[in-house]
Design a protein around this motif. Structure first.
Motif, PDB file in Angstrom:
ATOM      1  N   LEU A  64     118.814  16.221  28.647  1.00  0.00           N
ATOM      2  CA  LEU A  64     119.152  16.002  30.051  1.00  0.00           C
ATOM      3  C   LEU A  64     119.374  14.525  30.361  1.00  0.00           C
ATOM      4  O   LEU A  64     120.201  14.180  31.198  1.00  0.00           O
ATOM      5  N   GLU A  65     118.635  13.653  29.707  1.00  0.00           N
ATOM      6  CA  GLU A  65     118.801  12.210  29.918  1.00  0.00           C
ATOM      7  C   GLU A  65     120.123  11.705  29.338  1.00  0.00           C
ATOM      8  O   GLU A  65     120.761  10.837  29.915  1.00  0.00           O
ATOM      9  N   ARG A  66     120.517  12.243  28.215  1.00  0.00           N
ATOM     10  CA  ARG A  66     121.667  11.705  27.493  1.00  0.00           C
ATOM     11  C   ARG A  66     123.009  12.233  27.983  1.00  0.00           C
ATOM     12  O   ARG A  66     124.038  11.603  27.739  1.00  0.00           O
ATOM     13  N   ILE A  67     123.023  13.389  28.615  1.00  0.00           N
ATOM     14  CA  ILE A  67     124.307  13.899  29.089  1.00  0.00           C
ATOM     15  C   ILE A  67     124.412  13.708  30.589  1.00  0.00           C
ATOM     16  O   ILE A  67     123.421  13.578  31.292  1.00  0.00           O
ATOM     17  N   SER A  68     125.625  13.692  31.052  1.00  0.00           N
ATOM     18  CA  SER A  68     125.839  13.532  32.491  1.00  0.00           C
ATOM     19  C   SER A  68     127.009  14.408  32.908  1.00  0.00           C
ATOM     20  O   SER A  68     127.816  14.828  32.079  1.00  0.00           O
ATOM     21  N   PHE A  69     127.079  14.653  34.202  1.00  0.00           N
ATOM     22  CA  PHE A  69     128.173  15.457  34.732  1.00  0.00           C
ATOM     23  C   PHE A  69     129.474  14.689  34.524  1.00  0.00           C
ATOM     24  O   PHE A  69     129.611  13.562  34.977  1.00  0.00           O
ATOM     25  N   THR A  70     130.393  15.293  33.784  1.00  0.00           N
ATOM     26  CA  THR A  70     131.655  14.623  33.491  1.00  0.00           C
ATOM     27  C   THR A  70     132.818  15.235  34.250  1.00  0.00           C
ATOM     28  O   THR A  70     133.892  14.653  34.291  1.00  0.00           O
ATOM     29  N   GLY A  71     132.612  16.406  34.809  1.00  0.00           N
ATOM     30  CA  GLY A  71     133.700  17.079  35.499  1.00  0.00           C
ATOM     31  C   GLY A  71     134.626  17.802  34.536  1.00  0.00           C
ATOM     32  O   GLY A  71     135.567  18.458  34.955  1.00  0.00           O
ATOM     33  N   THR A  72     134.379  17.682  33.236  1.00  0.00           N
ATOM     34  CA  THR A  72     135.195  18.395  32.263  1.00  0.00           C
ATOM     35  C   THR A  72     134.622  19.788  32.075  1.00  0.00           C
ATOM     36  O   THR A  72     133.542  20.100  32.546  1.00  0.00           O
ATOM     37  N   LYS A  73     135.365  20.587  31.375  1.00  0.00           N
ATOM     38  CA  LYS A  73     134.905  21.950  31.119  1.00  0.00           C
ATOM     39  C   LYS A  73     134.359  22.090  29.707  1.00  0.00           C
ATOM     40  O   LYS A  73     134.349  23.156  29.142  1.00  0.00           O
TER      41      LYS A  73
END
Length: 138
Positions: A64-73
C-alpha cells in the motif's frame, strides 16, 4: 496508543492513522522483520509465522505504501492465496488499511462470476488478491 515502533519501520502518517483506528499498538515479529525490507526494495521474500501474527499487514502495508493511484487500468500488485476465504479476508484487510488512497482492491476466486470479475478488472484495479486457479483463468 503508541505507534512509534510502526513509524520507526518507515510507514507513512496516513497508514499509521489507519493502524491506530484498527487498534494496532506495536508491530509483531514478522512485521518488524519484513516491513522495512519491502519498503526499501523490490525483492521476493518468504515469511512464515503462526496464524494471527499479522502476516497480511507485514506484506500488505508495504504494498500500500509503494503503489499509488495512477488512473491507469493496470494491476500494480498481485497477491496469491490458497483459498477463496483467504482471498476475501486479505482484500478486506488491505481495503481497511488503505485509508484515503484511491486504490481498487478486489478478490478473485472460483465460485464467483468470472464475467463480473472481468468487468471489474477492465474498469481498473490496482491490487488483485486471488486463488491460483482463478488468477490463471484470467
Amino acid at each position: 496508543m503508541n505507534l512509534e515502533k510502526f513509524k520507526d519501520l518507515g510507514l507513512s502518517e496516513e497508514i499509521l492513522k489507519e493502524l491506530k483506528k484498527k487498534g494496532f499498538e506495536e508491530p509483531t515479529e514478522i512485521q518488524e522483520k519484513i516491513i522495512p525490507i519491502l519498503l526499501k526494495e523490490e525483492v521476493d521474500i518468504v515469511g512464515q509465522a503462526q496464524t494471527g501474527t499479522g502476516k497480511t499487514a507485514a506484506f500488505g502495508l508495504p504494498i500500500l505504501e509503494r503503489i499509488s493511484f495512477t488512473g491507469t487500468k493496470k494491476v500494480q500488485a498481485l497477491i496469491l492465496v490458497p483459498t477463496r476465504e483467504l482471498a476475501i479476508q486479505v482484500s478486506e484487510e488491505l481495503n481497511s488499511f488503505k485509508g484515503k488512497k484511491r486504490l481498487q482492491i478486489i478478490p478473485v476466486y472460483g465460485g464467483q462470476s468470472i464475467i463480473d470479475q472481468i468487468r471489474k478488472l477492465n474498469s481498473g484495479v490496482d491490487i488483485v488478491v486471488g486463488t491460483p486457479g482463478r488468477i490463471n483463468d484470467h
